[in-house]
Design an enzyme around this catalytic site. Structure first.
Site, PDB file in Angstrom:
ATOM      1  N   CYS A  25      -2.949   3.850   8.026  1.00 30.97           N
ATOM      2  CA  CYS A  25      -1.619   3.565   8.582  1.00 30.97           C
ATOM      3  C   CYS A  25      -1.605   2.567   9.732  1.00 30.97           C
ATOM      4  O   CYS A  25      -0.589   1.893   9.951  1.00 30.97           O
ATOM      5  CB  CYS A  25      -0.962   4.858   9.066  1.00 30.97           C
ATOM      6  N   CYS A  36      -0.421  -1.256   9.592  1.00 29.21           N
ATOM      7  CA  CYS A  36       1.003  -1.590   9.486  1.00 29.21           C
ATOM      8  C   CYS A  36       1.830  -1.035  10.638  1.00 29.21           C
ATOM      9  O   CYS A  36       2.770  -1.671  11.103  1.00 29.21           O
ATOM     10  CB  CYS A  36       1.568  -1.068   8.169  1.00 29.21           C
ATOM     11  N   HIS A  37       1.502   0.170  11.098  1.00 28.85           N
ATOM     12  CA  HIS A  37       2.336   0.824  12.116  1.00 28.85           C
ATOM     13  C   HIS A  37       1.798   0.623  13.533  1.00 28.85           C
ATOM     14  O   HIS A  37       2.492   0.963  14.493  1.00 28.85           O
ATOM     15  CB  HIS A  37       2.449   2.321  11.821  1.00 28.85           C
ATOM     16  N   MET A  73       6.174   1.242   1.998  1.00 30.28           N
ATOM     17  CA  MET A  73       5.398   2.413   2.394  1.00 30.28           C
ATOM     18  C   MET A  73       4.731   3.013   1.163  1.00 30.28           C
ATOM     19  O   MET A  73       5.403   3.364   0.191  1.00 30.28           O
ATOM     20  CB  MET A  73       6.332   3.434   3.049  1.00 30.28           C
ATOM     21  N   HIS A 116       2.379 -14.462  12.476  1.00 33.70           N
ATOM     22  CA  HIS A 116       1.183 -14.105  11.710  1.00 33.70           C
ATOM     23  C   HIS A 116       0.292 -15.331  11.501  1.00 33.70           C
ATOM     24  O   HIS A 116      -0.494 -15.671  12.369  1.00 33.70           O
ATOM     25  CB  HIS A 116       1.598 -13.474  10.385  1.00 33.70           C
ATOM     26  N   HIS A 167       4.083 -15.834   3.829  1.00 31.83           N
ATOM     27  CA  HIS A 167       2.640 -15.710   4.074  1.00 31.83           C
ATOM     28  C   HIS A 167       1.982 -16.999   3.593  1.00 31.83           C
ATOM     29  O   HIS A 167       1.529 -17.105   2.454  1.00 31.83           O
ATOM     30  CB  HIS A 167       2.061 -14.497   3.350  1.00 31.83           C
TER      31      HIS A 167
END
Length: 572
Positions: A75, A78-79, A116, A355, A397
């Site tokens: 996790c 991403c979090h 998710m 990014h 991206h």
């Protein structure tokens, strides 16, 4: 797997979750995205202590430890380490406690259409583990240790001092045509001779090397693993190998060297995800000199963020500056490296979740994807200011992007997207094509979403777009090619995985087109699991026919490939 408890179904229906979608199991794109973009956080290996929240459901010390490991394995990418959110939503106790354990279990079990993963129905977690994770995210996030200069120096090794290194090139390799190829799951890079297509050396590195950057002189190759280990490789050696190494944090993505006249090869810089900071080092030994924290306030709401991770870093061609992009706060830092004791930085606000990105063809403008904001920020490296914010499609991206001259719009820079099939073309010539400059002038339609890299070359009329994360195997195992002179006719599909001729049933996802120095070959990684055969496929750029396949049992999970010449000169 056991049948779901009634409470899951009732809560899911109450929350209006589309169970039919979630119950299909983990899609290939979810699995590979976790591996490539998020995946296991090396921070999870560090000692952290439980800080109990009286409002959170109880957990034993053993349960907390197991759930913590699950969170960092699945996790944190991403979090966030501190659960403040980035690609994924925030999971701090002020949010999660109010939702309650049963509600949280539904989302962990079934996932969501926004990306998710469905951890229970995919079989990766059982009901007991889902319950532990739902309780864990209601507790205060444990704080990982900081990583200062003394910690760095404990890991710093100069294997061959500068004075003992070769004074001239000691091999017959065409260094400018060497490819540094990430062997993701073995913690190595393969140095491949672009002329002979033979492996020169396999170099032990950090875990899952994210990028390879070549020094401005072309002599030294710097690679950084996701565990923040940097290897400095001397390409002049008889067999190129590591001459210095260091670990600059607990998790990282970016490394670069100084390029401006008078500072060639003098300094190196690395940015870390944890701690949120960047480190400037000596360019010949990697000795750490200066650490700068990136903690601060976000560009939009101006709220404090404790975990602004450092994403892409490039060296300016116009000033003695590093261009440092900070993900969560949405800021680009122009770091003047002339005097490390009186460091000057220009802070440019753009959009959150910066990014990756690349230079336009003039090398003046750096275009960087603010991926979860669906924007491209254009940074003017000559004037040190934001030139524009361009709205694009879902989750851009670009890798470094692709530069070419459009028949109508003049010079453009292109990006693909993770979220859909759009390929955005952005005008980059304010001098001769002002009406198109820094606008999305056109959108091409590719094979589908899940694109990670797009590539062309100044000597080519082809534009290649991979779709590595697409759930359709036929799409993820092939590449789309557009004719730059006739973009309206659409794309041609090259069956790269089929051309590889692999015998097993691996995923065979195609990732990162990369040209050779001459610009007449394009190299593709055919990326399968660690226990499956992978390969590199080489295509003739003029004919679009198969030219060669590199197979070797040492080519385990090849992903990124970085040609020395193209990396030194920012050719893309």
């Amino acid at each position: 797997m056991k049948m779901m408890k009634p409470t899951y179904l009732a809560l899911a229906m109450a929350a209006a979750l589309p169970l039919a979608v979630f119950a299909q199991g983990d899609t290939p794109s979810n699995k590979i995205e976790k591996e490539f973009q998020a995946g296991t956080s090396p921070v999870g290996q560090e000692l952290m202590h439980q800080s109990p929240n009286p409002k959170a459901p109880p957990m034993t010390e053993e349960e907390f430890g197991k759930a913590r490991n699950m969170y960092f394995e699945r996790c944190a990418g991403c979090h966030g380490v501190l659960r403040k959110g980035a690609t994924g939503k925030p999971l701090t106790p002020d949010i999660t406690v109010g939702k309650g354990t049963d509600y949280l279990k539904v989302f962990i079990a079934y996932g969501s259409p926004a990306g998710m993963p469905n951890w229970l129905t995919s079989g990766e977690l059982n009901e007991k583990e889902v319950d532990m994770l739902a309780r864990y995210v209601q507790h205060e996030p444990p704080m990982p240790p900081e990583f200062g200069i003394e910690d760095m120096k404990k890991t710093w090794k100069v294997i061959i001092p500068p004075e003992k290194r070769p004074t001239k090139k000691m091999n017959n390799y065409n260094i400018e045509n060497i490819f540094s190829t990430t062997l993701r799951d073995t913690g190595e890079v393969a140095l491949i001779d672009g002329d002979t297509k033979k492996i020169i050396n396999i170099v032990k590195t950090g875990y899952a090397v994210h990028i390879s950057r070549t020094s401005a002189s072309g002599r030294y190759l710097f690679v950084i693993g996701r565990d923040a280990k940097i290897n400095m490789i001397d390409l002049w050696m008889e067999k190129p190998d590591t001459v210095a190494e260091i670990r600059v944090g607990l998790e990282a993505r970016s490394v670069e060297t100084s390029k401006f006249k008078g500072y060639v090869d003098k300094l190196a810089i690395a940015g870390t995800y944890w701690p949120p900071q960047f480190t400037i080092m000596n360019g010949d030994t990697l000795e750490p000199q200066k650490i700068v924290s990136t903690r601060g306030n976000t560009v939009d709401t101006q709220e404090y963020h404790p975990e602004p991770r450092v994403a892409s870093i490039v060296a300016s061609h116009f000033r003695p500056e590093f261009v440092v992009n900070v993900k969560e706060t949405g800021k680009t830092l122009m770091v003047d490296y002339r005097d490390l004791n009186a460091l000057k930085m220009t802070e440019i606000g753009s959009a959150r979740y910066l990014h990756d990105g690349g230079w336009d063809s003039s090398k003046r403008y750096f275009l960087v994807a603010a991926n979860n904001s669906n924007k491209i920020a254009v940074i003017d490296a000559k004037e040190d200011k934001l030139a524009a914010l361009v709205n694009v499609s879902k989750i851009p991206h670009p890798g470094r992007g692709a530069n070419f001259v459009h028949p109508k719009f003049g010079p453009v820079w292109a990006t693909g997207h993770l979220g859909d099939e759009a390929i955005s073309l952005i005008g980059t010539d304010p001098a001769k094509n002002k009406q198109y400059a820094f606008k999305e002038v056109a959108q091409l339609k590719g094979q589908g979403g899940g694109s990670l890299f797009i590539k062309t070359h100044p000597k080519s009329t082809n534009l290649y777009v991979d779709t590595t994360l697409n759930p359709d195997a036929a799409i993820s195992q092939s590449v789309a090619v557009f004719d730059i002179k006739n973009l309206d006719k659409g794309f041609k599909v090259l069956p790269i995985a089929e051309w590889a001729g692999l015998k097993d049933d691996g995923a065979k996802r195609i990732v990162q087109p990369e040209y050779n120095k001459a610009g007449d070959e394009v190299w593709f990684s055919v990326w399968s699991a660690k226990n499956k055969e992978s390969a590199i496929v080489i295509v003739d750029d003029k004919t679009l026919k198969l030219k060669a396949v590199i197979k070797d049992p040492r080519l385990i999970t090849p992903t990124g490939k970085f040609n020395v010449y193209n990396t030194v000169h920012d050719v893309y």
